[in-house]
Design a protein around this motif. Structure first.
Motif, PDB file in Angstrom:
ATOM      1  N   LEU A  66      -9.103   1.196   6.620  1.00 11.70           N
ATOM      2  CA  LEU A  66      -9.682   1.945   5.502  1.00 11.70           C
ATOM      3  C   LEU A  66     -11.146   1.597   5.248  1.00 11.70           C
ATOM      4  O   LEU A  66     -11.795   2.257   4.435  1.00 11.70           O
ATOM      5  CB  LEU A  66      -8.868   1.703   4.227  1.00 11.70           C
ATOM      6  CG  LEU A  66      -7.399   2.121   4.292  1.00 11.70           C
ATOM      7  CD1 LEU A  66      -6.726   1.905   2.950  1.00 11.70           C
ATOM      8  CD2 LEU A  66      -7.244   3.565   4.733  1.00 11.70           C
ATOM      9  N   ARG A  67     -11.673   0.592   5.938  1.00 10.31           N
ATOM     10  CA  ARG A  67     -13.073   0.213   5.743  1.00 10.31           C
ATOM     11  C   ARG A  67     -13.903   0.319   7.005  1.00 10.31           C
ATOM     12  O   ARG A  67     -15.127   0.289   6.944  1.00 10.31           O
ATOM     13  CB  ARG A  67     -13.172  -1.221   5.201  1.00 10.31           C
ATOM     14  CG  ARG A  67     -12.649  -1.363   3.797  1.00 10.31           C
ATOM     15  CD  ARG A  67     -13.296  -2.482   3.005  1.00 10.31           C
ATOM     16  NE  ARG A  67     -13.212  -3.801   3.628  1.00 10.31           N
ATOM     17  CZ  ARG A  67     -13.340  -4.933   2.927  1.00 10.31           C
ATOM     18  NH1 ARG A  67     -13.495  -4.891   1.601  1.00 10.31           N
ATOM     19  NH2 ARG A  67     -13.269  -6.096   3.517  1.00 10.31           N
TER      20      ARG A  67
ATOM     21  N   ASP B 234      -8.271   3.525  -5.850  1.00  6.68           N
ATOM     22  CA  ASP B 234      -8.761   3.665  -4.483  1.00  6.68           C
ATOM     23  C   ASP B 234      -9.385   2.378  -3.954  1.00  6.68           C
ATOM     24  O   ASP B 234      -9.191   2.029  -2.781  1.00  6.68           O
ATOM     25  CB  ASP B 234      -9.788   4.804  -4.404  1.00  6.68           C
ATOM     26  CG  ASP B 234      -9.163   6.177  -4.582  1.00  6.68           C
ATOM     27  OD1 ASP B 234      -7.917   6.275  -4.456  1.00  6.68           O
ATOM     28  OD2 ASP B 234      -9.907   7.138  -4.850  1.00  6.68           O
ATOM     29  N   ASP B 235     -10.147   1.677  -4.796  1.00  9.92           N
ATOM     30  CA  ASP B 235     -10.816   0.477  -4.304  1.00  9.92           C
ATOM     31  C   ASP B 235      -9.812  -0.626  -3.978  1.00  9.92           C
ATOM     32  O   ASP B 235      -9.984  -1.371  -3.000  1.00  9.92           O
ATOM     33  CB  ASP B 235     -11.865  -0.015  -5.305  1.00  9.92           C
ATOM     34  CG  ASP B 235     -11.283  -0.369  -6.665  1.00  9.92           C
ATOM     35  OD1 ASP B 235     -10.215   0.175  -7.032  1.00  9.92           O
ATOM     36  OD2 ASP B 235     -11.907  -1.199  -7.359  1.00  9.92           O
ATOM     37  N   ARG B 236      -8.728  -0.720  -4.744  1.00 13.30           N
ATOM     38  CA  ARG B 236      -7.709  -1.723  -4.444  1.00 13.30           C
ATOM     39  C   ARG B 236      -6.914  -1.336  -3.191  1.00 13.30           C
ATOM     40  O   ARG B 236      -6.536  -2.199  -2.399  1.00 13.30           O
ATOM     41  CB  ARG B 236      -6.791  -1.922  -5.637  1.00 13.30           C
ATOM     42  CG  ARG B 236      -7.532  -2.505  -6.841  1.00 13.30           C
ATOM     43  CD  ARG B 236      -6.612  -2.849  -7.989  1.00 13.30           C
ATOM     44  NE  ARG B 236      -7.378  -3.311  -9.132  1.00 13.30           N
ATOM     45  CZ  ARG B 236      -6.845  -3.722 -10.269  1.00 13.30           C
ATOM     46  NH1 ARG B 236      -5.526  -3.725 -10.409  1.00 13.30           N
ATOM     47  NH2 ARG B 236      -7.612  -4.132 -11.259  1.00 13.30           N
ATOM     48  N   MET B 237      -6.652  -0.070  -3.027  1.00 15.83           N
ATOM     49  CA  MET B 237      -5.978   0.399  -1.821  1.00 15.83           C
ATOM     50  C   MET B 237      -6.813   0.070  -0.588  1.00 15.83           C
ATOM     51  O   MET B 237      -6.290  -0.343   0.459  1.00 15.83           O
ATOM     52  CB  MET B 237      -5.749   1.910  -1.907  1.00 15.83           C
ATOM     53  CG  MET B 237      -5.067   2.504  -0.688  1.00 15.83           C
ATOM     54  SD  MET B 237      -3.308   2.097  -0.590  1.00 15.83           S
ATOM     55  CE  MET B 237      -2.645   3.290  -1.761  1.00 15.83           C
ATOM     56  N   ARG B 238      -8.113   0.195  -0.707  1.00 13.07           N
ATOM     57  CA  ARG B 238      -9.019  -0.036   0.426  1.00 13.07           C
ATOM     58  C   ARG B 238      -9.273  -1.516   0.677  1.00 13.07           C
ATOM     59  O   ARG B 238      -9.313  -1.971   1.820  1.00 13.07           O
ATOM     60  CB  ARG B 238     -10.347   0.678   0.166  1.00 13.07           C
ATOM     61  CG  ARG B 238     -11.375   0.536   1.284  1.00 13.07           C
ATOM     62  CD  ARG B 238     -12.717   1.102   0.870  1.00 13.07           C
ATOM     63  NE  ARG B 238     -13.313   0.328  -0.225  1.00 13.07           N
ATOM     64  CZ  ARG B 238     -13.604   0.846  -1.423  1.00 13.07           C
ATOM     65  NH1 ARG B 238     -13.356   2.113  -1.688  1.00 13.07           N
ATOM     66  NH2 ARG B 238     -14.144   0.078  -2.366  1.00 13.07           N
ATOM     67  N   ASP B 239      -9.448  -2.289  -0.402  1.00  8.50           N
ATOM     68  CA  ASP B 239     -10.035  -3.621  -0.263  1.00  8.50           C
ATOM     69  C   ASP B 239      -9.054  -4.783  -0.353  1.00  8.50           C
ATOM     70  O   ASP B 239      -9.282  -5.826   0.274  1.00  8.50           O
ATOM     71  CB  ASP B 239     -11.112  -3.829  -1.327  1.00  8.50           C
ATOM     72  CG  ASP B 239     -12.286  -2.872  -1.166  1.00  8.50           C
ATOM     73  OD1 ASP B 239     -12.519  -2.412  -0.026  1.00  8.50           O
ATOM     74  OD2 ASP B 239     -12.961  -2.590  -2.177  1.00  8.50           O
TER      75      ASP B 239
ATOM     76  N   ARG C 131       0.813  -1.225   0.000  1.00  2.00           N
ATOM     77  CA  ARG C 131       0.000   0.000   0.000  1.00  2.00           C
ATOM     78  C   ARG C 131       0.847   1.276   0.000  1.00  2.00           C
ATOM     79  O   ARG C 131       0.522   2.235  -0.695  1.00  2.00           O
ATOM     80  CB  ARG C 131      -0.897   0.033   1.247  1.00  2.00           C
ATOM     81  CG  ARG C 131      -2.188  -0.751   1.152  1.00  2.00           C
ATOM     82  CD  ARG C 131      -2.907  -0.685   2.479  1.00  2.00           C
ATOM     83  NE  ARG C 131      -4.269  -1.206   2.392  1.00  2.00           N
ATOM     84  CZ  ARG C 131      -5.080  -1.340   3.425  1.00  2.00           C
ATOM     85  NH1 ARG C 131      -4.654  -0.989   4.638  1.00  2.00           N
ATOM     86  NH2 ARG C 131      -6.298  -1.802   3.277  1.00  2.00           N
TER      87      ARG C 131
ATOM     88  N   GLU D  93      -7.735  -6.499   2.741  1.00 10.14           N
ATOM     89  CA  GLU D  93      -8.756  -7.141   3.573  1.00 10.14           C
ATOM     90  C   GLU D  93      -8.990  -8.588   3.149  1.00 10.14           C
ATOM     91  O   GLU D  93      -9.828  -9.286   3.727  1.00 10.14           O
ATOM     92  CB  GLU D  93     -10.073  -6.367   3.482  1.00 10.14           C
ATOM     93  CG  GLU D  93     -10.019  -4.959   4.037  1.00 10.14           C
ATOM     94  CD  GLU D  93      -9.705  -4.930   5.526  1.00 10.14           C
ATOM     95  OE1 GLU D  93     -10.151  -5.850   6.247  1.00 10.14           O
ATOM     96  OE2 GLU D  93      -9.006  -4.008   5.963  1.00 10.14           O
TER      97      GLU D  93
END
Length: 309
Positions: free
Chosen positions: A300-301, A63-68, A51, A71
């Motif tokens: 991030l979530r 952004d979605d890959r950074m967030r998800d 990250r 996880e």
């Protein structure tokens, strides 16, 4: 120098996949892999980006890959994402835009899964690395520990298996023990007065997480990983974990809790902890054992309750 020996039951335990590291339906992707720890570390490095590396290396990350991505708990799910983004063999380094966006735990978990797949006993170790800072700070980190028939248990770090970007002057599959301290060693140094607890953790500008409580949490992660329950690094459970990231350093651990971690550190510290003691502590002490359902403080979530496989 005598050749080290690994007890057959220990070798079998750590050479077998865990529910977390099992590639499952994606086992076929692991065909024809090299059987060398260094080569496998380079395979992992070619599939992932950390990250923080996007910002460090000026590489855009969605952004979605950074967030998800980070996880993603299980290796079969990680491999599903890798294959969906690029169906090439795993030995083919991915374009930055196609890489799994993870953290140190993900690099290590995949490395461990690949090592186990080729029959090399391996496990995750949670602790603190000094090689990410010139100032001697001990950064929260996860590394691979794998068995070498000539030298015993060695440390590896697949995240830094790129000497051009990480010119640290040592072999990334032979990390010096004084450059990565497993959590129990860090705790023992702090309790003996030989180390400053505020030099261990995550020295973040907005919400720094440092000190004995953080190190105690890493002992829980390390004990869990030694028992092949490889969690996310923001999962929380057990004695001393009742705190939010915002108040992490506001509360001192009780002496009773410190004594508990003195014992846990004694069991887990060092390159070759006693297997029977590690198993007994994890299976008999509810204050330390990872529960099936736990709280995850995804940075991030947001927090969530999670039931493990």
């Amino acid at each position: 120098m005598p050749v080290p020996r690994l007890a057959p039951e220990v070798a079998a335990y750590y050479a077998a996949q865990s529910p977390t590291s099992d590639p499952g339906a994606y086992t076929g992707l692991l065909a024809d892999l090299p059987r060398d720890a260094g080569a496998l570390a380079r395979v992992v490095r070619g599939l992932m980006i950390h990250r923080v590396e996007g910002g460090q290396w000026d590489i855009p990350i969605a952004d979605d890959r950074m967030r998800d991505d980070a996880e993603t708990r299980y290796i079969d799910d990680i491999l599903a994402l890798v294959a969906a983004r690029d169906p090439a063999p795993l030995t083919t380094p991915r374009a930055w835009s196609d890489r799994f966006v993870g953290i140190c735990r993900d690099f290590t978990l995949l490395h461990v899964a690949l090592l186990r797949h080729v029959g090399i006993p391996a496990r995750l170790r949670s602790g603190f690395a000094t090689y990410f800072s010139d100032e001697g700070f001990h950064w929260d980190h996860v590394a691979t520990e794998y068995w070498d028939d000539e030298r015993g248990w060695l440390l590896a770090d697949a995240q830094i298996a790129d000497p051009g970007r990480y010119p640290y002057g040592f072999d990334p599959v032979d990390v010096p023990r004084d450059r990565f301290l497993v959590a129990g060693q860090a705790w023992q140094a702090i309790r003996a007065g030989d180390a400053d607890p505020l030099r261990f953790g995550l020295d973040l500008e907005d919400t720094p997480m440092l000190g004995k409580r953080f190190v105690a949490g890493n002992i829980r992660y390390d004990l869990s990983a030694l028992n092949k329950v490889e969690t996310l690094l923001w999962d929380v459970w057990g004695e001393g974990s009742q705190v939010t990231p915002e108040t992490f350093m506001d509360e001192e651990l009780s002496e009773e809790t410190c004594v508990l971690y003195d014992h846990a550190a004694a069991v887990t510290a060092g390159p070759d902890p006693d297997f029977a003691a590690v198993r007994e502590l994890f299976t008999t002490d509810d204050r330390l054992r990872t529960p099936r359902t736990l709280r995850s403080l995804a940075p991030l979530r947001g927090p969530a309750t999670v039931t493990l496989r």
